[in-house]
Design a protein around this motif. Structure first.
Motif, PDB file in Angstrom:
ATOM      1  N   UNK A 110      32.811  42.357  26.044  1.00  0.00           N
ATOM      2  CA  UNK A 110      32.992  43.795  26.265  1.00  0.00           C
ATOM      3  C   UNK A 110      32.628  44.178  27.699  1.00  0.00           C
ATOM      4  N   UNK A 111      31.513  43.692  28.165  1.00  0.00           N
ATOM      5  CA  UNK A 111      31.072  44.001  29.530  1.00  0.00           C
ATOM      6  C   UNK A 111      32.055  43.436  30.548  1.00  0.00           C
ATOM      7  N   UNK A 112      32.542  42.237  30.305  1.00  0.00           N
ATOM      8  CA  UNK A 112      33.501  41.627  31.232  1.00  0.00           C
ATOM      9  C   UNK A 112      34.810  42.413  31.267  1.00  0.00           C
ATOM     10  N   UNK A 113      35.253  42.924  30.116  1.00  0.00           N
ATOM     11  CA  UNK A 113      36.481  43.729  30.076  1.00  0.00           C
ATOM     12  C   UNK A 113      36.304  45.012  30.875  1.00  0.00           C
ATOM     13  N   UNK A 114      35.143  45.647  30.735  1.00  0.00           N
ATOM     14  CA  UNK A 114      34.871  46.856  31.511  1.00  0.00           C
ATOM     15  C   UNK A 114      34.844  46.547  33.008  1.00  0.00           C
ATOM     16  N   UNK A 115      34.196  45.461  33.357  1.00  0.00           N
ATOM     17  CA  UNK A 115      34.093  45.091  34.769  1.00  0.00           C
ATOM     18  C   UNK A 115      35.470  44.840  35.365  1.00  0.00           C
ATOM     19  N   UNK A 116      36.343  44.157  34.627  1.00  0.00           N
ATOM     20  CA  UNK A 116      37.698  43.907  35.128  1.00  0.00           C
ATOM     21  C   UNK A 116      38.454  45.219  35.345  1.00  0.00           C
ATOM     22  N   UNK A 117      38.331  46.132  34.381  1.00  0.00           N
ATOM     23  CA  UNK A 117      39.009  47.429  34.524  1.00  0.00           C
ATOM     24  C   UNK A 117      38.481  48.203  35.719  1.00  0.00           C
ATOM     25  N   UNK A 118      37.173  48.178  35.908  1.00  0.00           N
ATOM     26  CA  UNK A 118      36.577  48.872  37.049  1.00  0.00           C
ATOM     27  C   UNK A 118      37.040  48.260  38.369  1.00  0.00           C
ATOM     28  N   UNK A 119      37.094  46.946  38.429  1.00  0.00           N
ATOM     29  CA  UNK A 119      37.543  46.278  39.657  1.00  0.00           C
ATOM     30  C   UNK A 119      39.003  46.616  39.960  1.00  0.00           C
ATOM     31  N   UNK A 120      39.842  46.641  38.911  1.00  0.00           N
ATOM     32  CA  UNK A 120      41.251  46.997  39.110  1.00  0.00           C
ATOM     33  C   UNK A 120      41.378  48.413  39.662  1.00  0.00           C
ATOM     34  N   UNK A 121      40.428  49.259  39.345  1.00  0.00           N
ATOM     35  CA  UNK A 121      40.475  50.639  39.805  1.00  0.00           C
ATOM     36  C   UNK A 121      39.694  50.855  41.100  1.00  0.00           C
ATOM     37  N   UNK A 122      39.229  49.771  41.707  1.00  0.00           N
ATOM     38  CA  UNK A 122      38.638  49.847  43.030  1.00  0.00           C
ATOM     39  C   UNK A 122      37.141  50.037  43.101  1.00  0.00           C
ATOM     40  N   UNK A 123      36.425  49.829  42.026  1.00  0.00           N
ATOM     41  CA  UNK A 123      34.972  50.016  42.047  1.00  0.00           C
ATOM     42  C   UNK A 123      34.297  48.890  42.819  1.00  0.00           C
ATOM     43  N   UNK A 124      33.494  49.281  43.811  1.00  0.00           N
ATOM     44  CA  UNK A 124      32.758  48.285  44.597  1.00  0.00           C
ATOM     45  C   UNK A 124      31.548  47.766  43.833  1.00  0.00           C
ATOM     46  N   UNK A 125      31.027  48.565  42.891  1.00  0.00           N
ATOM     47  CA  UNK A 125      29.855  48.167  42.110  1.00  0.00           C
ATOM     48  C   UNK A 125      30.225  48.017  40.629  1.00  0.00           C
ATOM     49  N   UNK A 126      31.345  47.350  40.394  1.00  0.00           N
ATOM     50  CA  UNK A 126      31.892  47.214  39.045  1.00  0.00           C
ATOM     51  C   UNK A 126      30.916  46.562  38.076  1.00  0.00           C
ATOM     52  N   UNK A 127      30.136  45.588  38.537  1.00  0.00           N
ATOM     53  CA  UNK A 127      29.211  44.896  37.641  1.00  0.00           C
ATOM     54  C   UNK A 127      28.148  45.853  37.096  1.00  0.00           C
ATOM     55  N   UNK A 128      27.572  46.674  37.972  1.00  0.00           N
ATOM     56  CA  UNK A 128      26.535  47.610  37.529  1.00  0.00           C
ATOM     57  C   UNK A 128      27.118  48.744  36.692  1.00  0.00           C
TER      58      UNK A 128
END
Length: 195
Positions: A110-128
Motif C-alpha cells: 500500500x505504501x509503495x503504491x502511494x509513493x509511486x502515485x506521488x512520484x508520478x505527480x511530481x512529489x519530491x518527498x514522495x516517501x514521507x
C-alpha cells in the motif's frame, strides 16, 4: 492425529484462506489460532508448520488484503481510494492491516503504491508523504469500520437513525488531498471533491 500428518493436509494458502473466511465471520478480536485450527479440523500446533506465529499469519492476511490494490493507479486520490476499498473488503480489515503495519510486519504494498502515485505527480518527498497518507488511510478506514460495527450492534448513542458513514467520503478525499498537496500536479480537481 499428529502434527506431521496434519501439516500435509493443509498448505499455507489453505490456512490463510480459512483464516480470512473466519475473520469475516467472527472479527479480529475472536480470530484465534485455536478457532482457525478447529475450522480446519486440525490441532492448533499443526498451523505452526505453516506460520511460526499468529503475528506471521496476520501479516499474511494483511498482505492478501492489500494485494488487490492496483499498482498503476493514475493519481494519488485514486490510489488512496483503492487502498481504503481493499481494507473494507474484509471485516476488521483496516484494524488488521493497521496492527501488522504498526509491528512492521508484512509487505508495504500500500505504501509503495502511494509513493509511486506521488512520484508520478511530481512529489519530491514522495516517501514521507506516502507514510503520512497511509497513516491517514488506515486511521480513517479503522474509524469507519468501528462506527459501522457499533451501529450494527446498536452501540451508538440513541437518537434518530442516521447513516454513520455520511460525509466520510468527502472527509477522506479532503484528508488525502491535503496530505498530497504540494505535488507538481495533484491530479485532484474540485469536481472530484464535490459530493
Amino acid at each position: 492425529m499428529s502434527p506431521d500428518h496434519n501439516s500435509t493436509r493443509h498448505d499455507r494458502d489453505g490456512v490463510a484462506r480459512a483464516a480470512l473466511a473466519l475473520l469475516d465471520e467472527v472479527g479480529l478480536a475472536d480470530l484465534s489460532m485455536r478457532r482457525i485450527a478447529s475450522r480446519l479440523d486440525v490441532q492448533p500446533s499443526a498451523l505452526y508448520w505453516h506460520f511460526s506465529s499468529k503475528q506471521e499469519l496476520l501479516a499474511e492476511l494483511a498482505d492478501r488484503i492489500t494485494s488487490t490494490i492496483p499498482s498503476d493507479a493514475a493519481d494519488v486520490l485514486t490510489t488512496a481510494r483503492s487502498i481504503r476499498d481493499a481494507l473494507f473488503t474484509h471485516r476488521d480489515g483496516a484494524e488488521l492491516v493497521l496492527s501488522t503495519y504498526a509491528l512492521q510486519l508484512g509487505s508495504s504494498h500500500a505504501q509503495a503504491a502511494l509513493e509511486r502515485s506521488l512520484r508520478r505527480q511530481g512529489s519530491a518527498d514522495a516517501d514521507e508523504r506516502a507514510v503520512a497518507l497511509l497513516h491517514f488511510i488506515l486511521g480513517h478506514a479503522t474509524l469507519v469500520q468501528q462506527r459501522m460495527h457499533a451501529d450494527s450492534h446498536g452501540a451508538l448513542p440513541a437518537g434518530e437513525a442516521v447513516d454513520v458513514t455520511s460525509g466520510l467520503d468527502r472527509i477522506f478525499d479532503l484528508g488525502v488531498t491535503g496530505l498530497a498537496a504540494g505535488t507538481v500536479d495533484d491530479g485532484i480537481s474540485e469536481r472530484q471533491l464535490r459530493p
